[in-house]
Enzyme design. Structure first.
Site, PDB file in Angstrom:
ATOM      1  CG  ASP A  72     -35.094 -16.732 -48.648  1.00 38.42           C
ATOM      2  OD1 ASP A  72     -34.318 -17.303 -47.871  1.00 38.42           O
ATOM      3  OD2 ASP A  72     -35.968 -17.320 -49.306  1.00 38.42           O
ATOM      4  CE  LYS A 107     -36.221 -22.872 -45.209  1.00 42.62           C
ATOM      5  NZ  LYS A 107     -36.557 -22.663 -46.598  1.00 42.62           N
ATOM      6  CD  GLN A 114     -38.355 -24.012 -49.531  1.00 43.35           C
ATOM      7  OE1 GLN A 114     -38.313 -23.584 -48.385  1.00 43.35           O
ATOM      8  NE2 GLN A 114     -37.265 -24.373 -50.189  1.00 43.35           N
TER       9      GLN A 114
END
Ligand code: NDP
Length: 298
Positions: A122, A55, A99
């Site tokens: 997200d 990422k 995460q």
């Protein structure tokens, strides 16, 4: 039997990242803005470390600002919530991603709820989940959005198609259902308690598999000509490659399914690369919205 068209997620994602880089350059030039994505990683989970590195690299390659906070596995919930509070208040941080999974001492739902919904790239915050379901502007969860882009590119208009989503998780199955419903598909969601699963799958024009069970979906579960999106990422032993070696497979038996389906995503090289590209897209859109600019055409 004819072979299915292989949907090349790697190439599709590369194309999307190029468009994102052009948009980022224009934001810098025209508005002096550099979209910033901050990733928070707690602990040493090896798969998470790989995702986070990837990422960071792709964020920088697109010309964006990438920051990673690596916290030890014993970090307390309070420490993590304090960090998120700081990131929420920091104007240079446009997107925040924590995460998952988090260590056991930390309540995931509480952490996700603490992220400013405008920075929740997200799309997991309950506010954004609700907004997505009622059709309001919201960051769309990256993996299902990547699947949707590939479906529309393959099939064009999805109106009236029968879609079966295998898996009902909050990060893949449920948002995928919401997105396909918004495209006027007739949507079913299957899960571990579904009866006659192969039969249900055979009814689908679009089959999205997100179960986390290696090669569970067999060729004879698929309607001839259907479009199959395989979200699963499963590492299995590969003795043919040598002792102790492994390989990645999806939730669909690719060899069998590709003889029946009309189009199919491979694993690796299908859904996976699209997920990070959609995360970058969400960060650029979040930056535009936070600064009162129109949504970029991405
Ligand atoms: P979860 O474990 O959260 O959910 C799995 C779902 O599959 C559940 O709804 C479960 O049903 C259902 N399921 C499990 N076993 C069966 C079975 N035997 N028959 C029918 N349904 C079953 O997984 P995720 O949604 O997080 O992930 C799914 C897969 O996608 C994993 O392989 C994951 O690695 C991958 N993934 C890939 C991403 C990418 O970027 N490509 C991103 C995210 C995930 P029930 O609810 O009844 O238990």
């Amino acid at each position: 039997m004819s072979e299915a068209k292989i949907i090349d997620g790697k190439a599709f994602a590369a194309g999307l990242r190029e468009k994102i880089a052009v948009e980022v350059a224009a934001m810098k030039k025209d508005h002096g803005l550099t979209p910033g994505l901050t990733v928070v990683l707690v602990g040493e989970d090896p798969a998470s470390q790989v995702y986070v590195r990837s990422k960071g690299k792709q964020t920088e390659e697109a010309g964006m600002e990438s920051t990673t906070h690596r916290l030890p596995a014993e970090t307390s919930e309070e420490e993590l919530l304090n960090l998120i509070e700081k990131l929420n208040a920091d104007k240079t941080v446009n997107g925040i991603l924590v995460q998952l999974p988090l260590p056991d001492q930390i309540d995931e739902a509480k952490v996700i709820s603490s992220i400013n919904p405008d920075k929740d790239v997200d799309g997991f915050h309950v506010t954004n989940v609700g907004r997505l379901w009622v059709g309001l502007e919201a960051p769309v969860p990256c993996t299902p959005y990547g699947c949707l882009l590939m479906l529309k590119d393959t099939l064009g208009d999805l109106t009236g198609k029968r879609a079966l989503i295998l898996g009902r998780s909050n990060i893949v199955g449920k948002p995928m259902a919401s997105l396909l419903l918004a495209e006027s598909c007739t949507v079913s969601i299957a899960h571990s308690r579904t009866e006659d699963l192969p039969e249900r799958c055979r009814e689908a024009d679009i089959l999205v598999a997100a179960v986390g069970r290696p090669e569970m979906v067999r060729g004879d579960w698929i309607k001839p000509g259907a479009t199959v999106i395989d979200v699963g990422i499963n590492r299995v032993d590969a003795p043919e490659k040598g002792e102790g070696k492994t390989r990645l497979v999806g939730d669909v038996n690719f060899e069998e399914a590709s003889k029946v389906a009309g189009a199919i995503t491979p694993v690796p090289g299908g859904v996976g690369p699209m997920t990070i590209a959609c995360l970058l897209r969400n960060t650029v859109i979040a930056t535009a919205r936070q600064n009162g600019l129109p949504d970029p055409d991405l």
